[in-house]
Design an enzyme around this catalytic site. Structure first.
Site: not given
Ligand code: NAD
Ligand code: TYD
Length: 360
Positions: A136, A163
């Site tokens: 991120t 986070y």
């Molecule tokens: P999300 O919270 O929607 O999804 C996270 C997923 O990871 C879920 O399916 C959850 O069940 C799984 N998970 C959590 N803990 C786990 C574990 N211990 N073992 C296995 N699975 C596990 O998140 P998102 O918004 O889809 O983000 C995905 C990635 O992208 C993250 O790494 C986040 O940091 C990054 N990111 C998100 C954004 C955003 O705007 N949402 C922007 C940039 C980067």
């Protein structure tokens, strides 16, 4: 056939990425999705592809070294795309430990297992194996308001929330593997995503859902914090392009120059809902600015994020396809067509979270 191991594929971005990849590559790739199915993981997001012969779901925690080792032992994994994380800043403020556990330790397990599976006796790595760590822009901290500064790949890390600190820790671990072992990886740092399947704890789906139900629209602080929004499919495209065309060991920032204050986002959502709700729909009555409610600010609330996507554009030719106006219409249309999805994810524990978070 190339095999991808996707972690966190049942979440928001992961499920969009899996859909994107299967649309793009069809049956020429195989995807294994490993997800612990926390509150944020939802297999409904993948219902339409669950029976495909080139897609497999494995329920496992990325911190479980045995389970992850088994996946690598049973499959010749070519690519890892690592999304799994705890992802919501407000939850990290209330309960930081699980963020350290999943985001830092979980990433360490993924790196260890991939390294063990791909390493050659001479210390090199099998040809063509690649690990992409999805991160991120929040690791770079906060930019001042009314500033024309941007986050570059060279911007020093300065995370503020548990986070972003845990994501920064995970990025550093990936960097250390690249520097120490020449482990074949890339890191991508992306701005805020929005689109289908986003869990309604995040601003955009929460506002759409609350507005449609005539519930208050909670605005933290003065509503002038700035985020840089990207349609999720453009993020999926960027991840694929970085793995295909990026230089190994490099970091790429991903963002579409779409900075907006939170309050602007809320106004755009309200206007778009008014345009899109059919004549005679009773919800037109309550979808208006009267719902906007200023609430206590988030602790340590970062003021402004803004990505400079110059490197990914110059080196790889990536640019977003979906501008905000179109992206928000597509997102709202998706929520109109998936009312049951929203009902299901907001039943049960969500109500408890919402009431505690927003004191309703
Ligand atoms: P999300 O919270 O929607 O999804 C996270 C997923 O990871 C879920 O399916 C959850 O069940 C799984 N998970 C959590 N803990 C786990 C574990 N211990 N073992 C296995 N699975 C596990 O998140 P998102 O918004 O889809 O983000 C995905 C990635 O992208 C993250 O790494 C986040 O940091 C990054 N990111 C998100 C954004 C955003 O705007 N949402 C922007 C940039 C980067
Ligand atoms: P969010 O979607 O949680 O993403 P992030 O904190 O990772 O950027 O929040 C986006 C912005 O919206 C952030 O400045 C906090 C603000 N916000 C509100 O004003 N009200 C809300 O109910 C939520 C969830 C967020």
């Amino acid at each position: 056939m190339r095999t991808y191991l996707v972690t966190g594929g049942a979440g928001f971005i992961g499920s969009n990425y899996i859909h994107y990849m299967l649309r793009k590559y069809g049956d020429s790739i195989r995807i294994i999705n490993v997800d612990a199915l926390t509150y944020a993981g939802n297999l409904e997001n993948l219902k339409d592809i669950e029976n495909r012969s080139n897609y497999t779901f494995v329920k496992a925690d990325i911190c479980d070294q045995k389970a992850i080792t088994k996946i690598f032992a049973e499959n010749d994994i070519d690519r890892v795309v690592h999304f799994a994380a705890e992802s919501h800043v407000d939850r990290s403020i209330k309960n930081p430990e699980v963020f350290v556990q999943t985001n830092v330790l979980g990433t360490a397990v993924m790196l260890n297992c991939a390294k063990a599976a791909w390493e050659l006796p001479d210390g090199g790595f099998q040809e063509g194996k690649k690990f992409l760590h999805v991160s991120t822009d929040e690791v770079y901290g906060s930019l001042p308001e009314d500033d024309h500064a941007f986050f570059y790949e060279t911007t020093p890390y300065d995370p503020h929330s548990p986070y972003s600190a845990s994501k920064a820790g995970s990025d550093m671990l990936v960097k250390s593997y690249m520097d120490t072992y020449r482990f074949p990886a890339n890191i991508t740092n992306c701005s805020n995503n929005y689109g289908p399947y986003q869990f309604p704890e995040k601003l955009i789906p929460l506002i759409i859902n609350n507005a449609l139900q005539g519930r208050k629209l909670p605005v933290y602080g003065d509503g002038k914090n700035v985020r840089d929004w990207l349609y999720v499919e453009d993020h999926a495209k960027a991840i694929d392009m970085v793995q295909e065309q990026g230089r190994l060991f490099e970091t790429y920032n991903i963002g579409g120059h779409n900075e907006k204050q939170n309050i602007e986002i809320i106004h755009i959502i309200l206007e778009t809902l008014q345009e899109m709700l059919p004549e005679g729909d009773p919800r037109r009555e309550h979808v208006n600015e009267g719902l906007i409610t200023y609430v206590e600010d988030r602790k340590g609330h970062d003021r402004r994020y803004a990505i400079a996507p110059d490197k990914i554009k110059a080196e790889i030719g990536w640019e977003p396809d979906t501008m905000f106006k179109e992206g928000i219409r597509k997102t709202i249309q998706w929520f109109f067509e998936h009312e049951d999805w929203m009902k299901n994810v907001t039943s049960g524990d969500y109500q408890k979270y919402y009431n505690e978070m927003y004191k309703e």
